[in-house]
Design a protein around this motif. Structure first.
Motif, PDB file in Angstrom:
ATOM      1  N   HIS A  48       0.814  -1.208   0.000  1.00 21.79           N
ATOM      2  CA  HIS A  48       0.000   0.000   0.000  1.00 21.79           C
ATOM      3  C   HIS A  48       0.852   1.265   0.000  1.00 21.79           C
ATOM      4  O   HIS A  48       0.427   2.311   0.445  1.00 21.79           O
ATOM      5  N   GLY A  49       2.055   1.147  -0.548  1.00 20.51           N
ATOM      6  CA  GLY A  49       2.823   2.354  -0.843  1.00 20.51           C
ATOM      7  C   GLY A  49       3.715   2.854   0.266  1.00 20.51           C
ATOM      8  O   GLY A  49       4.370   3.879   0.113  1.00 20.51           O
ATOM      9  N   VAL A  50       3.773   2.135   1.390  1.00 16.46           N
ATOM     10  CA  VAL A  50       4.510   2.651   2.538  1.00 16.46           C
ATOM     11  C   VAL A  50       5.971   2.193   2.549  1.00 16.46           C
ATOM     12  O   VAL A  50       6.877   2.991   2.792  1.00 16.46           O
ATOM     13  N   CYS A  51       6.218   0.909   2.235  1.00 14.95           N
ATOM     14  CA  CYS A  51       7.560   0.373   2.493  1.00 14.95           C
ATOM     15  C   CYS A  51       8.569   0.706   1.382  1.00 14.95           C
ATOM     16  O   CYS A  51       9.756   0.802   1.637  1.00 14.95           O
ATOM     17  N   GLY A  52       8.105   0.827   0.155  1.00  9.43           N
ATOM     18  CA  GLY A  52       8.998   1.258  -0.921  1.00  9.43           C
ATOM     19  C   GLY A  52       9.835   0.179  -1.579  1.00  9.43           C
ATOM     20  O   GLY A  52      10.584   0.471  -2.508  1.00  9.43           O
ATOM     21  N   VAL A  53       9.725  -1.079  -1.160  1.00 11.38           N
ATOM     22  CA  VAL A  53      10.590  -2.107  -1.774  1.00 11.38           C
ATOM     23  C   VAL A  53      10.271  -2.322  -3.247  1.00 11.38           C
ATOM     24  O   VAL A  53      11.109  -2.794  -4.003  1.00 11.38           O
ATOM     25  N   CYS A  54       9.057  -1.972  -3.662  1.00 13.25           N
ATOM     26  CA  CYS A  54       8.636  -2.234  -5.048  1.00 13.25           C
ATOM     27  C   CYS A  54       8.972  -1.076  -5.980  1.00 13.25           C
ATOM     28  O   CYS A  54       8.543  -1.074  -7.133  1.00 13.25           O
ATOM     29  N   THR A  55       9.725  -0.082  -5.484  1.00 14.87           N
ATOM     30  CA  THR A  55      10.013   1.109  -6.289  1.00 14.87           C
ATOM     31  C   THR A  55      10.754   0.767  -7.584  1.00 14.87           C
ATOM     32  O   THR A  55      11.767   0.066  -7.570  1.00 14.87           O
ATOM     33  N   VAL A  56      10.217   1.258  -8.689  1.00 18.40           N
ATOM     34  CA  VAL A  56      10.863   1.126 -10.004  1.00 18.40           C
ATOM     35  C   VAL A  56      10.800   2.500 -10.679  1.00 18.40           C
ATOM     36  O   VAL A  56      10.196   3.433 -10.144  1.00 18.40           O
ATOM     37  N   LEU A  57      11.415   2.626 -11.842  1.00 18.15           N
ATOM     38  CA  LEU A  57      11.294   3.872 -12.591  1.00 18.15           C
ATOM     39  C   LEU A  57      10.287   3.700 -13.731  1.00 18.15           C
ATOM     40  O   LEU A  57      10.358   2.718 -14.475  1.00 18.15           O
ATOM     41  N   ILE A  58       9.347   4.622 -13.813  1.00 17.39           N
ATOM     42  CA  ILE A  58       8.457   4.685 -14.978  1.00 17.39           C
ATOM     43  C   ILE A  58       8.788   5.981 -15.688  1.00 17.39           C
ATOM     44  O   ILE A  58       8.666   7.058 -15.107  1.00 17.39           O
ATOM     45  N   ASP A  59       9.238   5.865 -16.927  1.00 11.23           N
ATOM     46  CA  ASP A  59       9.633   7.038 -17.709  1.00 11.23           C
ATOM     47  C   ASP A  59      10.531   7.972 -16.894  1.00 11.23           C
ATOM     48  O   ASP A  59      10.347   9.189 -16.872  1.00 11.23           O
ATOM     49  N   GLY A  60      11.472   7.375 -16.178  1.00  9.72           N
ATOM     50  CA  GLY A  60      12.489   8.139 -15.463  1.00  9.72           C
ATOM     51  C   GLY A  60      12.137   8.581 -14.056  1.00  9.72           C
ATOM     52  O   GLY A  60      12.981   9.120 -13.347  1.00  9.72           O
ATOM     53  N   LYS A  61      10.885   8.352 -13.632  1.00  7.87           N
ATOM     54  CA  LYS A  61      10.474   8.793 -12.293  1.00  7.87           C
ATOM     55  C   LYS A  61      10.321   7.589 -11.371  1.00  7.87           C
ATOM     56  O   LYS A  61       9.752   6.567 -11.760  1.00  7.87           O
ATOM     57  N   ALA A  62      10.787   7.749 -10.127  1.00  4.45           N
ATOM     58  CA  ALA A  62      10.634   6.677  -9.145  1.00  4.45           C
ATOM     59  C   ALA A  62       9.178   6.593  -8.704  1.00  4.45           C
ATOM     60  O   ALA A  62       8.587   7.597  -8.308  1.00  4.45           O
ATOM     61  N   VAL A  63       8.610   5.411  -8.809  1.00  3.13           N
ATOM     62  CA  VAL A  63       7.221   5.214  -8.395  1.00  3.13           C
ATOM     63  C   VAL A  63       7.091   3.866  -7.682  1.00  3.13           C
ATOM     64  O   VAL A  63       7.951   3.002  -7.797  1.00  3.13           O
ATOM     65  N   ARG A  64       5.960   3.729  -6.973  1.00  3.36           N
ATOM     66  CA  ARG A  64       5.636   2.448  -6.330  1.00  3.36           C
ATOM     67  C   ARG A  64       4.952   1.552  -7.361  1.00  3.36           C
ATOM     68  O   ARG A  64       3.848   1.860  -7.802  1.00  3.36           O
ATOM     69  N   SER A  65       5.584   0.434  -7.707  1.00  3.90           N
ATOM     70  CA  SER A  65       4.954  -0.418  -8.717  1.00  3.90           C
ATOM     71  C   SER A  65       3.738  -1.150  -8.166  1.00  3.90           C
ATOM     72  O   SER A  65       2.913  -1.641  -8.923  1.00  3.90           O
ATOM     73  N   CYS A  66       3.599  -1.196  -6.820  1.00  2.00           N
ATOM     74  CA  CYS A  66       2.405  -1.818  -6.235  1.00  2.00           C
ATOM     75  C   CYS A  66       1.204  -0.884  -6.294  1.00  2.00           C
ATOM     76  O   CYS A  66       0.075  -1.310  -6.116  1.00  2.00           O
ATOM     77  N   LEU A  67       1.463   0.418  -6.512  1.00  2.00           N
ATOM     78  CA  LEU A  67       0.371   1.397  -6.567  1.00  2.00           C
ATOM     79  C   LEU A  67       0.142   1.873  -7.997  1.00  2.00           C
ATOM     80  O   LEU A  67      -0.352   2.973  -8.218  1.00  2.00           O
TER      81      LEU A  67
END
Lengths: 169, 302
Positions: A48-67
């Motif tokens: 739900h966006g809190v822990c950040g382990v799923c962070t990837v880059l979408i078009d150069g920006k860091a985002v939560r891939s779970c969200l």
């Protein structure tokens, strides 16, 4: 426009390779990466966006891939932790810095840290300690402790400013 | 697919490429439809199955829904403008520093990269920063529906916890935040256990001082304590015409604590603690706003 109850096709570029997949609308990007594309380097924790382990880059920006839904990123470029090291397995300088400064212990949170920091430094090469701390604050680590992670990133940032070309993926 | 661990319940999905198509989808009375903007509030609710819509309408592919422009003394944000875009906008920093400061407190950069201005307003979380900014600055929302468009003042937009004045089938398309007028002092303070968490309590303040240095006009908005961001009329009234001094701020803080009948109480903070925080933050917030104010300054916005 399209509206469908069923599955739908998505086309994404992940780490430079074009992938076509068929997903349900409810499939998250983290799920697409892990289950369908087999890229299990992106970890999943709280979902739900809190822990950040799923962070990837979408078009150069860091985002939560779970969200993020897979259908939302149709046509986008994704960079995951698998895209950092060279094809021959040589670690990325950011990964080297984490190794040199003991920026990881169990390693579960590491992919998220690496991608969040990669996004920061490629967008703002001159990011200072405050900005780095702010980004690290969006990633949870429960074993290494943040001091060695901060040291890793400070080391990487200094190195990045000297040799950008080796860095950008 | 060999294995899958989906979290959300199944839903239908549409990604309209025009406003008209979106309104048609949202206006269907037979379908329980939800708008997907940046997804930073909706996705957690889908993943936890707190939300189980039949249809998710993704407005991310509608052109011209993102962007920041200056219009008649206000900054106007397309609903899909990301917090990251607000944070890096020189226009926002110059014209509306209170909004800039509040933006830095919304989640983390990794959330602000996708979370949107319109999404925060429509979500109407009681502890969220953006609704408080809208109320404190006298902002407005522009909504479009099958019957045309209308502008809703922020003061009327937030109805209760997670509930806005948007009618079924209406879509929020624009958010207006008036620029801070010259000389106005401001502050935005909140307390959360960790940086980036939702606030346990927060206070947005704007003040104008007259030529003599006394309070001419003030707005004090508390969020994270009641159902919606709430103006503290009694405290504002108490300041009017008075000379700024710490004992006055303490009395205003008492008026803030007295303003709530039923403060929120949950695992994060008890009602008693939230009230305590609201008072402390109001006292500090007023002092900070006064320190930034330039007495007697009138005229065009900066």
């Amino acid at each position: 426009m399209s509206s469908t109850n069923g599955t739908r096709p998505v086309r994404v570029t992940v780490n430079g390779t074009v992938h076509e997949a068929t997903v349900e609308p409810r499939t998250t990007l983290s799920e697409l990466l892990r289950s369908q594309l087999g890229l299990t380097g992106t970890h999943v924790g709280c979902e739900h966006g809190v822990c950040g382990v799923c962070t990837v880059l979408i078009d150069g920006k860091a985002v939560r891939s779970c969200l993020t839904l897979a259908v939302q990123v149709d046509g986008s470029e994704i960079l995951t932790v698998e895209g950092l090291a060279a094809a021959d397995g040589t670690l990325h300088p950011l990964q080297e810095a984490f190794s040199a400064e003991h920026g990881l212990q169990c390693g579960f949170c590491t992919p998220g840290f690496l991608m969040a920091v990669y996004a920061l430094l490629t967008e703002k090469p001159d990011a200072g300690e405050d900005e780095i701390r702010e980004v690290l604050g969006g990633q949870l680590c429960r074993c290494t402790g943040y001091q060695s992670i901060l040291r890793s990133v400070m080391r990487a940032a200094a190195q990045f400013r000297e040799s950008k070309l080796e860095w950008v993926r | 697919m060999e294995w899958a661990t989906v979290k959300p319940a199944a839903f239908d999905y549409a990604a309209p490429t025009s406003l008209a198509e979106a309104l048609t989808l949202l206006g269907d009375p037979d379908r329980d439809a939800t708008v997907l903007a940046g997804g930073q509030s909706l996705l957690p609710m889908l993943n936890m199955r707190l939300a189980r819509p039949e249809l998710v309408v993704d407005i991310g592919r509608i052109p011209n829904l993102a962007g920041i422009e200056e219009r008649e003394g206000a900054l106007v944000f397309g609903a899909m403008t990301t917090k990251a875009a607000v944070e890096s906008s020189a226009l926002v920093l110059r014209q509306q520093p209170l909004l800039h400061a509040a933006t830095k407190l919304v989640g983390h950069p990794q959330i602000r990269s996708r979370g949107t201005v319109g999404g925060s307003m429509a979500q109407a979380d009681p502890a969220a920063e953006y609704p408080a900014v809208a109320v404190a600055t006298g902002g407005w929302m522009r909504a479009v529906g099958a019957d045309g468009e209308r502008t809703i003042p922020a003061a009327d937009f937030f109805v209760t916890c997670l509930t806005t004045g948007l009618a079924p089938g209406e879509l929020l398309v624009e958010v207006g935040i008036p620029a801070l007028s010259a000389g106005t002092g401001w502050s935005f303070t909140e307390l959360s256990r960790r940086h980036g968490d939702f606030a346990m309590a927060g206070v947005a303040v704007t003040v104008r001082l007259d030529r003599a240095g006394c309070f001419e006009e003030s707005r004090i908005v508390v969020f994270g304590v009641g159902d919606i961001p709430t103006r503290m009329s009694a405290a504002e009234e108490l300041l009017r015409g008075e000379r700024p001094e710490p004992s006055l701020y303490r009395r205003a803080a008492d008026a803030v604590r007295d303003a709530f009948d039923a403060p929120m109480s949950d695992i994060h903070a008890s009602a008693e603690y939230r009230l305590h925080l609201a008072g402390v933050l109001a006292e500090r917030g007023i002092a900070d706003a006064v320190a930034r104010a330039h007495p007697g300054e009138e005229g065009p916005n900066r």
